[in-house]
Design a protein around this motif. Sequence first.
Motif, PDB file in Angstrom:
ATOM      1  N   LEU A  30      77.999  62.176  58.979  1.00 32.27           N
ATOM      2  CA  LEU A  30      76.665  61.587  58.819  1.00 32.27           C
ATOM      3  C   LEU A  30      76.519  60.898  57.461  1.00 32.27           C
ATOM      4  CD1 LEU A  30      74.438  64.367  60.401  1.00 32.27           C
ATOM      5  CD2 LEU A  30      74.684  62.016  61.243  1.00 32.27           C
ATOM      6  N   THR A  31      77.086  61.485  56.433  1.00 36.20           N
ATOM      7  CA  THR A  31      77.012  60.888  55.097  1.00 36.20           C
ATOM      8  C   THR A  31      77.805  59.582  55.057  1.00 36.20           C
ATOM      9  OG1 THR A  31      76.774  63.107  54.156  1.00 36.20           O
ATOM     10  CG2 THR A  31      77.335  61.334  52.636  1.00 36.20           C
ATOM     11  N   TYR A  32      78.967  59.589  55.671  1.00 37.60           N
ATOM     12  CA  TYR A  32      79.794  58.374  55.761  1.00 37.60           C
ATOM     13  C   TYR A  32      79.051  57.287  56.542  1.00 37.60           C
ATOM     14  CZ  TYR A  32      83.524  55.371  57.613  1.00 37.60           C
ATOM     15  OH  TYR A  32      84.294  54.299  57.980  1.00 37.60           O
ATOM     16  N   ILE A  33      78.499  57.647  57.676  1.00 35.91           N
ATOM     17  CA  ILE A  33      77.778  56.685  58.516  1.00 35.91           C
ATOM     18  C   ILE A  33      76.562  56.132  57.772  1.00 35.91           C
ATOM     19  CG2 ILE A  33      76.347  56.513  60.600  1.00 35.91           C
ATOM     20  CD1 ILE A  33      78.419  58.500  61.911  1.00 35.91           C
ATOM     21  N   ALA A  34      75.823  56.997  57.101  1.00 40.65           N
ATOM     22  CA  ALA A  34      74.645  56.547  56.350  1.00 40.65           C
ATOM     23  C   ALA A  34      75.042  55.545  55.269  1.00 40.65           C
ATOM     24  CB  ALA A  34      73.918  57.741  55.727  1.00 40.65           C
ATOM     25  N   ASP A  35      76.150  55.805  54.598  1.00 43.32           N
ATOM     26  CA  ASP A  35      76.610  54.884  53.559  1.00 43.32           C
ATOM     27  C   ASP A  35      77.000  53.539  54.175  1.00 43.32           C
ATOM     28  OD1 ASP A  35      77.238  54.412  50.756  1.00 43.32           O
ATOM     29  OD2 ASP A  35      79.351  54.497  51.338  1.00 43.32           O
ATOM     30  N   ARG A  93      65.115  58.277  51.145  1.00 42.75           N
ATOM     31  CA  ARG A  93      64.827  59.395  52.051  1.00 42.75           C
ATOM     32  C   ARG A  93      64.449  58.867  53.434  1.00 42.75           C
ATOM     33  NH1 ARG A  93      61.144  64.729  51.225  1.00 42.75           N
ATOM     34  NH2 ARG A  93      61.126  65.350  53.406  1.00 42.75           N
ATOM     35  N   GLU A  94      63.591  57.871  53.480  1.00 44.98           N
ATOM     36  CA  GLU A  94      63.182  57.284  54.757  1.00 44.98           C
ATOM     37  C   GLU A  94      64.399  56.717  55.494  1.00 44.98           C
ATOM     38  OE1 GLU A  94      60.431  53.573  56.260  1.00 44.98           O
ATOM     39  OE2 GLU A  94      59.803  54.667  54.466  1.00 44.98           O
ATOM     40  N   PHE A  95      65.276  56.054  54.756  1.00 49.47           N
ATOM     41  CA  PHE A  95      66.489  55.506  55.353  1.00 49.47           C
ATOM     42  C   PHE A  95      67.370  56.627  55.905  1.00 49.47           C
ATOM     43  CE2 PHE A  95      70.941  54.280  55.073  1.00 49.47           C
ATOM     44  CZ  PHE A  95      70.935  53.167  55.906  1.00 49.47           C
ATOM     45  N   LEU A  96      67.589  57.674  55.114  1.00 47.83           N
ATOM     46  CA  LEU A  96      68.420  58.788  55.558  1.00 47.83           C
ATOM     47  C   LEU A  96      67.811  59.505  56.756  1.00 47.83           C
ATOM     48  CD1 LEU A  96      69.556  60.209  52.104  1.00 47.83           C
ATOM     49  CD2 LEU A  96      70.993  59.031  53.796  1.00 47.83           C
ATOM     50  N   GLU A  97      66.492  59.621  56.776  1.00 46.63           N
ATOM     51  CA  GLU A  97      65.826  60.221  57.937  1.00 46.63           C
ATOM     52  C   GLU A  97      66.073  59.385  59.191  1.00 46.63           C
ATOM     53  OE1 GLU A  97      61.783  60.518  56.527  1.00 46.63           O
ATOM     54  OE2 GLU A  97      62.095  62.552  55.770  1.00 46.63           O
ATOM     55  N   ALA A  98      66.011  58.074  59.063  1.00 44.85           N
ATOM     56  CA  ALA A  98      66.247  57.193  60.212  1.00 44.85           C
ATOM     57  C   ALA A  98      67.680  57.336  60.717  1.00 44.85           C
ATOM     58  CB  ALA A  98      65.947  55.741  59.838  1.00 44.85           C
ATOM     59  N   VAL A  99      68.631  57.373  59.803  1.00 44.31           N
ATOM     60  CA  VAL A  99      70.034  57.545  60.214  1.00 44.31           C
ATOM     61  C   VAL A  99      70.218  58.909  60.868  1.00 44.31           C
ATOM     62  CG1 VAL A  99      72.419  57.772  59.391  1.00 44.31           C
ATOM     63  CG2 VAL A  99      70.953  55.941  58.504  1.00 44.31           C
ATOM     64  N   TYR A 100      69.685  59.953  60.235  1.00 49.39           N
ATOM     65  CA  TYR A 100      69.814  61.291  60.809  1.00 49.39           C
ATOM     66  C   TYR A 100      69.213  61.340  62.212  1.00 49.39           C
ATOM     67  CZ  TYR A 100      69.238  66.144  61.897  1.00 49.39           C
ATOM     68  OH  TYR A 100      69.273  67.352  62.559  1.00 49.39           O
ATOM     69  N   GLN A 102      68.829  59.022  64.327  1.00 51.85           N
ATOM     70  CA  GLN A 102      69.636  58.241  65.266  1.00 51.85           C
ATOM     71  C   GLN A 102      70.851  59.032  65.769  1.00 51.85           C
ATOM     72  OE1 GLN A 102      68.946  55.155  66.517  1.00 51.85           O
ATOM     73  NE2 GLN A 102      70.772  55.334  67.789  1.00 51.85           N
ATOM     74  N   TYR A 103      71.433  59.843  64.908  1.00 47.31           N
ATOM     75  CA  TYR A 103      72.699  60.517  65.227  1.00 47.31           C
ATOM     76  C   TYR A 103      72.583  62.028  65.406  1.00 47.31           C
ATOM     77  CZ  TYR A 103      74.925  56.090  64.023  1.00 47.31           C
ATOM     78  OH  TYR A 103      75.308  54.774  63.998  1.00 47.31           O
ATOM     79  N   LYS A 104      71.404  62.597  65.264  1.00 47.44           N
ATOM     80  CA  LYS A 104      71.273  64.054  65.247  1.00 47.44           C
ATOM     81  C   LYS A 104      71.692  64.746  66.540  1.00 47.44           C
ATOM     82  CE  LYS A 104      66.356  64.143  66.441  1.00 47.44           C
ATOM     83  NZ  LYS A 104      65.033  64.475  65.916  1.00 47.44           N
ATOM     84  N   GLY A 105      71.736  64.029  67.620  1.00 43.05           N
ATOM     85  CA  GLY A 105      72.132  64.627  68.889  1.00 43.05           C
ATOM     86  C   GLY A 105      73.633  64.733  69.082  1.00 43.05           C
ATOM     87  N   LEU A 106      74.408  64.234  68.119  1.00 41.08           N
ATOM     88  CA  LEU A 106      75.865  64.239  68.252  1.00 41.08           C
ATOM     89  C   LEU A 106      76.485  65.379  67.459  1.00 41.08           C
ATOM     90  CD1 LEU A 106      76.510  60.401  67.847  1.00 41.08           C
ATOM     91  CD2 LEU A 106      76.283  61.709  69.971  1.00 41.08           C
ATOM     92  N   ASP A 107      77.416  66.075  68.089  1.00 39.93           N
ATOM     93  CA  ASP A 107      78.124  67.126  67.366  1.00 39.93           C
ATOM     94  C   ASP A 107      79.218  66.514  66.497  1.00 39.93           C
ATOM     95  OD1 ASP A 107      80.320  66.561  69.037  1.00 39.93           O
ATOM     96  OD2 ASP A 107      80.043  68.358  70.256  1.00 39.93           O
ATOM     97  N   GLY A 108      79.926  67.351  65.766  1.00 39.29           N
ATOM     98  CA  GLY A 108      80.944  66.868  64.850  1.00 39.29           C
ATOM     99  C   GLY A 108      82.050  66.086  65.537  1.00 39.29           C
TER     100      GLY A 108
END
Length: 151
Positions: A30-35, A93-100, A102-108
């Motif tokens: 998630l950190t990689y994707i957000a970057d 924070r708003e950007f990271l929340e949006a990315v999270y 978007q992807y929160k339903g995916l496992d590792g």
Amino acid sequence: MYDVLYVADAILKIAKAQEKSLTPMQLVKLTYIADGWSMALRGKPLFNNRIEAWKYGPVIPDIYHATKVFGRNPIPLDVIGDANDIDVTPDDREFLEAVYNQYKGLDGVALSYRTHKAGTPWTKVYVPGVSHIEIPKELIAQHYRELAGND
């Protein structure tokens, strides 16, 4: 720009606010994707820490070493600070929340698949059996710009 551990901490706290826990693999991906999305959509990276091509995809060693104690298990919510105390700007924070969100339903595993399928920056630099090959930020930015249709 932040140290990557500030970004990772913000993502953990965003997940905690939604009563969700993340595994170390989810956090790294998630950190990689957000970057990547930050570089593509906002024209700036979130952090300058090294990103490397490892066997199972891109890894941010600083996050890996900080969270490897948890193995494949979720990082316990009680070791994460106050979800309202996030040390990034309100815009970030708003950007990271949006990315999270978007992807929160995916496992590792699903996140890992997305970050090392054919044509990704990882596939362009990974050499089997060779450790610690850096994935250039510009390669990541270009990939996410293509995904966004901004190129």
